[in-house]
Design an enzyme around this catalytic site. Structure first.
Site, short mmCIF file in Angstrom:
data_model
loop_
_atom_site.label_atom_id
_atom_site.label_comp_id
_atom_site.label_asym_id
_atom_site.label_seq_id
_atom_site.Cartn_x
_atom_site.Cartn_y
_atom_site.Cartn_z
N GLU A 127 0.83 -1.22 0.00
CA GLU A 127 0.00 0.00 0.00
C GLU A 127 0.86 1.27 0.00
O GLU A 127 0.38 2.35 0.34
CB GLU A 127 -0.96 0.02 1.20
CG GLU A 127 -1.91 -1.15 1.28
CD GLU A 127 -2.96 -1.20 0.17
OE1 GLU A 127 -2.97 -0.30 -0.70
OE2 GLU A 127 -3.75 -2.16 0.17
N HIS A 150 -2.64 1.85 8.45
CA HIS A 150 -3.79 1.13 7.89
C HIS A 150 -3.98 -0.18 8.63
O HIS A 150 -3.00 -0.89 8.89
CB HIS A 150 -3.56 0.86 6.40
CG HIS A 150 -4.49 -0.16 5.82
ND1 HIS A 150 -5.85 0.03 5.74
CD2 HIS A 150 -4.26 -1.39 5.29
CE1 HIS A 150 -6.41 -1.03 5.19
NE2 HIS A 150 -5.47 -1.91 4.91
N HIS A 152 -7.35 -3.38 9.67
CA HIS A 152 -8.68 -3.91 9.38
C HIS A 152 -9.52 -3.92 10.65
O HIS A 152 -10.06 -4.96 11.05
CB HIS A 152 -8.54 -5.32 8.78
CG HIS A 152 -7.67 -5.37 7.55
ND1 HIS A 152 -7.10 -6.52 7.07
CD2 HIS A 152 -7.28 -4.38 6.69
CE1 HIS A 152 -6.40 -6.26 5.96
NE2 HIS A 152 -6.49 -4.95 5.72
N GLU A 180 -16.50 11.31 23.42
CA GLU A 180 -15.22 11.90 23.04
C GLU A 180 -15.02 12.02 21.52
O GLU A 180 -14.10 12.70 21.07
CB GLU A 180 -14.07 11.10 23.64
CG GLU A 180 -13.98 9.70 23.06
CD GLU A 180 -12.72 8.94 23.47
OE1 GLU A 180 -11.79 9.55 24.00
OE2 GLU A 180 -12.70 7.74 23.23
N HIS A 221 -13.16 -3.31 3.99
CA HIS A 221 -11.73 -3.60 4.03
C HIS A 221 -11.09 -3.09 5.33
O HIS A 221 -10.58 -3.87 6.11
CB HIS A 221 -11.04 -2.99 2.80
CG HIS A 221 -9.57 -3.25 2.73
ND1 HIS A 221 -8.89 -3.45 1.55
CD2 HIS A 221 -8.63 -3.34 3.71
CE1 HIS A 221 -7.61 -3.67 1.81
NE2 HIS A 221 -7.43 -3.60 3.11
#
Ligand code: 2HA
Ligand code: ZN
Length: 290
Positions: A127, A150, A152, A180, A221
């Site tokens: 990525e 990144h 999942h 919050e 994803h």
């Protein structure tokens, strides 16, 4: 950015004691423990300062060169620590040099220069295009920006099956789930359409959203979170994931009370944040269905 050779030899230290390596190893371990990074899921990249790197690593010794998917002139001379492609977050803590790499974008922006790690021919995360494009956009709006993360995150991912993907509505629902939230991400969450991961296209779509949001959702994803530090990027994802978890626990139940628009407004005011316009006056999922 383009500075002189360091005057000192890097200090001799076990690889897992290098502070920025340790931090990456520990945060990826936490993400794996949360169940957000099954198998080789997830990737992290963090901008490092040259002096910081040169303290521990010989920055004049390029081990290997990589060709990025596109030239990255905007990041020329920048140093990064990144996770390796196909590597398991679970394993980083025991073998940081096999699973992480320290890279410099060459001074002409055309190559990546490996300075440490990614042993045995490993390569940077698949990525990387999304990471680089996101770094470029976040740096334009926030000079303090350093981290793209990144993973999942489970409930966040689950929520993209059952909630509208319209990003303002998605943001509003998250804000309503924990007090919050509006304080942690007043800029809301960006959402792109489902796309094939690892491509420059998904990188471009993600980075476009990064102009206005520090967090971007990839439906079915996972999530991208950014920040000035690893703690900040992680904390952002953690907060979104917590809100999504609450949503997945309550969305199918009769709602008896909620955080009201007025209370959200009061929160923003009390904590001195400006909520993204156009969200506080909208109806949400849990309101519509009951
Ligand atoms: O690195 O998470 O999106 C594996 C992934 C790709
Ligand atoms: Zn992923």
């Amino acid at each position: 950015m383009h500075t002189m050779m360091p005057e000192h030899q890097p200090i001799a230290i076990a690889p897992d004691q290098i502070p920025f390596v340790r931090e990456m190893a520990q945060i990826t371990r936490s993400m794996w423990r949360f169940g957000w990074d099954e198998r080789n899921g997830g990737n992290v990249s963090c901008i490092l300062e040259e002096q910081e790197v040169a303290r521990y690593i010989d920055v004049n010794q390029v081990i290997r060169r990589f060709q990025p998917a596109f030239p990255v002139h905007e990041l020329a001379g920048r140093y990064f620590i990144v996770t390796g492609s196909g590597k398991y977050f679970k394993n980083i803590i025991d073998d940081p040099e096999g699973n992480l790499g320290v890279l410099r974008v060459s001074y002409d922006g055309e190559h990546l220069e490996l300075l440490w790690g990614l042993k045995n021919g490993a390569v940077p995360t698949s990525e990387l295009p999304a990471h680089f494009m996101s770094h470029i956009e976040r740096l334009k709006v926030d000079p303090q920006h350093r981290v793209v993360m990144h993973n999942h995150a489970t409930h966040t991912l689950a929520m993209t099956f059952v909630h509208t993907l319209e990003e303002n509505a998605f943001t509003r629902t998250l804000w309503e789930m924990c007090t919050e939230c509006i304080v942690v991400f007043p800029d809301g969450i960006g959402v792109i359409p489902w796309m094939v991961p690892g491509s420059s296209e998904i990188g471009r779509a993600t980075a476009l959203k990064m102009k206005e949001h520090r967090a971007v959702l990839w439906p079915q994803h996972g999530i991208f979170g950014t920040g000035a530090t690893i703690d900040e990027a992680f904390g952002l994802i953690e907060t979104i994931e917590k809100a999504a978890q609450i949503y997945m626990k309550i969305a199918h139940l009769p709602i008896r009370q909620r955080i009201t628009s007025q209370q959200l407004t009061d929160l923003a005011q009390a904590f001195g944040v400006t909520p993204r316009p156009g969200i506080l006056d909208m109806q949400t999922d849990t309101q519509q269905t009951k």
